[in-house]
Design an enzyme around this catalytic site. Structure first.
Site, PDB file in Angstrom:
ATOM      1  N   SER A 137       0.773  -1.245  -0.048  1.00 44.71           N
ATOM      2  CA  SER A 137       0.128   0.025   0.060  1.00 44.71           C
ATOM      3  C   SER A 137       1.061   1.289  -0.077  1.00 44.71           C
ATOM      4  CB  SER A 137      -0.742  -0.096   1.268  1.00 44.71           C
ATOM      5  OG  SER A 137      -1.544   1.284   1.339  1.00 44.71           O
TER       6      SER A 137
ATOM      7  N   TYR B 276      -2.355  -0.677  10.358  1.00 45.72           N
ATOM      8  CA  TYR B 276      -2.406  -0.846   8.763  1.00 45.72           C
ATOM      9  C   TYR B 276      -1.004  -0.388   8.191  1.00 45.72           C
ATOM     10  CZ  TYR B 276      -3.801  -0.998   3.835  1.00 45.72           C
ATOM     11  OH  TYR B 276      -4.037  -1.209   2.613  1.00 45.72           O
TER      12      TYR B 276
HETATM   13  N1  LIG Z   1      -8.755  -0.068  -1.775  1.00 43.59           N
HETATM   14  C1  LIG Z   1      -7.303   0.531  -1.726  1.00 43.59           C
HETATM   15  O1  LIG Z   1      -7.352   1.782  -1.513  1.00 43.59           O
HETATM   16  C2  LIG Z   1      -6.201  -0.075  -1.098  1.00 43.59           C
HETATM   17  C3  LIG Z   1      -5.112   0.729  -1.221  1.00 43.59           C
HETATM   18  C4  LIG Z   1      -3.544   0.279  -0.839  1.00 43.59           C
HETATM   19  C5  LIG Z   1      -3.874  -1.307  -0.572  1.00 43.59           C
HETATM   20  N2  LIG Z   1      -4.889  -1.948  -0.634  1.00 43.59           N
HETATM   21  C6  LIG Z   1      -4.665  -3.507  -0.361  1.00 43.59           C
HETATM   22  O2  LIG Z   1      -5.063  -4.140  -1.650  1.00 43.59           O
HETATM   23  C7  LIG Z   1      -5.411  -5.492  -1.111  1.00 43.59           C
HETATM   24  C8  LIG Z   1      -6.874  -5.797  -1.421  1.00 43.59           C
HETATM   25  O3  LIG Z   1      -7.996  -4.994  -0.804  1.00 43.59           O
HETATM   26  P1  LIG Z   1      -9.194  -4.357  -1.443  1.00 43.59           P
HETATM   27  O4  LIG Z   1      -8.975  -2.890  -1.741  1.00 43.59           O
HETATM   28  O5  LIG Z   1      -9.619  -5.134  -2.710  1.00 43.59           O
HETATM   29  O6  LIG Z   1     -10.269  -4.431  -0.296  1.00 43.59           O
HETATM   30  P2  LIG Z   1     -11.614  -5.274  -0.168  1.00 43.59           P
HETATM   31  O7  LIG Z   1     -11.927  -5.284   1.278  1.00 43.59           O
HETATM   32  O8  LIG Z   1     -12.578  -5.141  -1.174  1.00 43.59           O
HETATM   33  O9  LIG Z   1     -10.644  -6.869  -0.065  1.00 43.59           O
HETATM   34  C9  LIG Z   1     -10.154  -7.627   0.668  1.00 43.59           C
HETATM   35  C10 LIG Z   1     -10.231  -9.015   0.628  1.00 43.59           C
HETATM   36  O10 LIG Z   1      -9.577  -9.614   1.708  1.00 43.59           O
HETATM   37  C11 LIG Z   1     -10.327 -10.674   2.156  1.00 43.59           C
HETATM   38  N3  LIG Z   1      -9.854 -11.087   3.507  1.00 43.59           N
HETATM   39  C12 LIG Z   1      -9.790 -10.432   4.635  1.00 43.59           C
HETATM   40  N4  LIG Z   1      -9.475 -11.230   5.563  1.00 43.59           N
HETATM   41  C13 LIG Z   1      -8.987 -12.448   5.160  1.00 43.59           C
HETATM   42  C14 LIG Z   1      -8.380 -13.352   5.712  1.00 43.59           C
HETATM   43  N5  LIG Z   1      -8.150 -13.337   7.005  1.00 43.59           N
HETATM   44  N6  LIG Z   1      -8.157 -14.507   5.072  1.00 43.59           N
HETATM   45  C15 LIG Z   1      -8.627 -14.348   3.683  1.00 43.59           C
HETATM   46  N7  LIG Z   1      -9.159 -13.315   3.102  1.00 43.59           N
HETATM   47  C16 LIG Z   1      -9.319 -12.550   3.739  1.00 43.59           C
HETATM   48  C17 LIG Z   1     -11.798 -10.018   2.267  1.00 43.59           C
HETATM   49  O11 LIG Z   1     -12.739 -11.195   2.314  1.00 43.59           O
HETATM   50  C18 LIG Z   1     -11.961  -9.088   1.109  1.00 43.59           C
HETATM   51  O12 LIG Z   1     -12.329 -10.168  -0.045  1.00 43.59           O
HETATM   52  C19 LIG Z   1      -5.602  -5.423   0.454  1.00 43.59           C
HETATM   53  O13 LIG Z   1      -4.113  -6.042   0.737  1.00 43.59           O
HETATM   54  C20 LIG Z   1      -5.284  -3.957   0.833  1.00 43.59           C
HETATM   55  O14 LIG Z   1      -4.752  -3.851   2.032  1.00 43.59           O
HETATM   56  C21 LIG Z   1      -6.131  -1.390  -0.957  1.00 43.59           C
END
Ligand SMILES: NC(=O)c1ccc[n+]([C@@H]2O[C@H](COP(=O)([O-])OP(=O)(O)OC[C@H]3O[C@@H](n4cnc5c(N)ncnc54)[C@H](O)[C@@H]3O)[C@@H](O)[C@H]2O)c1
Length: 263
Positions: free
Chosen positions: A137, A149
């Protein structure tokens, strides 16, 4: 997008039932890969490509990783596993002074320990030409206020560099992608002020989409990235590159008066 040459390669993606994980699964499958999509729920969403197979997996469970490893080994039928995308992640937006130990540990357990367990479980099935992509991230490159986080994503960078060093001699590449503000469920709950400030400081002046992260992941999984390992790649519209300089530049351009002293 097609033509990344992923035909018949088996690739595991975690946190794959929505958001970026789902976009990664769809794009990898579209490029010919056999994708093993995993997430917490017993049933996965309906993916558009029939080559996607869904399995329930809580990334914090060593036992569930071991069950998944057996399933993957069966599917490989003697071939090597070509990819792992450690995408699962959770956020918790509390500040340093108010973060409870339980919340701190929960976030680190999913975001860091989950990826470590995945690498430990699946690296033995990998070989020359395999690729691991961790989803970090922009918070992992800055001092973003949600402390658990942010700390977890900095730690994931460390894990990435260790794994790239450890497995390089086996021809396994390990990289980390740092998304900026991407429209998913995770950011749907972000405070409005955070959204606005993010836009003010993003040179491309828009949020990103899951597909834009997925295309970097597909590139890193493919042989097009054959000599890229241990790299950290922001997909953030220039946010971390600008590091607030856009905000300063825009303020100067607009001739806005300086802030009062002590601010
Ligand atoms: N959305 C953003 O702006 C953003 C920015 C930087 C990084 N990220 C990273 O991107 C990745 C995906 O996030 P996203 O934005 O698609 O969010 P999201 O919440 O839509 O997806 C996260 C997924 O992880 C799954 N999850 C949570 N805990 C879990 C566990 N213990 N075991 C297995 N699966 C689990 C959830 O069920 C969900 O499907 C994450 O690592 C997040 O930190 C997101």
């Amino acid at each position: 997008m097609t033509g990344r040459g992923l035909a018949d390669r088996v690739i595991v993606v975690t946190g794959a039932s929505g958001g970026q994980g789902m976009a990664e699964v769809e794009l990898l499958a579209e490029n010919g890969a056999l994708v093993i999509a995993t997430d917490l729920q017993a049933e996965g969403p309906s993916y558009s490509n029939p080559s996607v197979q869904y399995h329930q997996l809580d990334v914090t469970s060593e036992e569930q990783w071991s069950t998944l490893t057996a399933t993957v080994a069966q599917r490989l039928a003697g071939r090597t596993l070509k990819g792992l995308v450690n995408n699962a992640g959770i956020t918790h937006r509390t500040r340093l002074g108010e973060t409870l130990l339980g919340d701190w540990e929960r976030v680190l357990r999913v975001n860091v320990t989950g990826a470590m367990l995945g690498i430990q479980a699946l690296a033995p099935l990998m070989g020359e030409g395999s690729s691991i992509v961790n989803i970090g991230s922009s918070a992992g490159l800055t001092g973003h206020y949600p402390v658990a986080y942010t700390t977890s994503k900095w730690a994931l960078r460390g894990l990435t560099h260790v794994a790239a060093t450890e497995y390089g001699s086996r021809g396994i590449r390990v990289n980390i992608v740092h998304p900026g503000f991407i429209e998913t469920l995770m950011t749907a709950g972000a405070p409005e002020a955070m959204r606005g400030a993010q836009l003010d400081m993003t040179p491309l002046e828009r949020m990103g989409s899951s597909n834009e992260v997925a295309s970097m992941v597909a590139f890193l999984i493919s042989d097009e990235a054959a000599y890229i390992s241990g790299a950290e790649i922001p997909v953030d519209g220039g946010f971390t590159s600008s590091a607030g300089a856009k905000y300063m530049s825009d303020r100067i351009k607009a001739g806005r008066p300086p802030l009062p002293p002590n601010r």
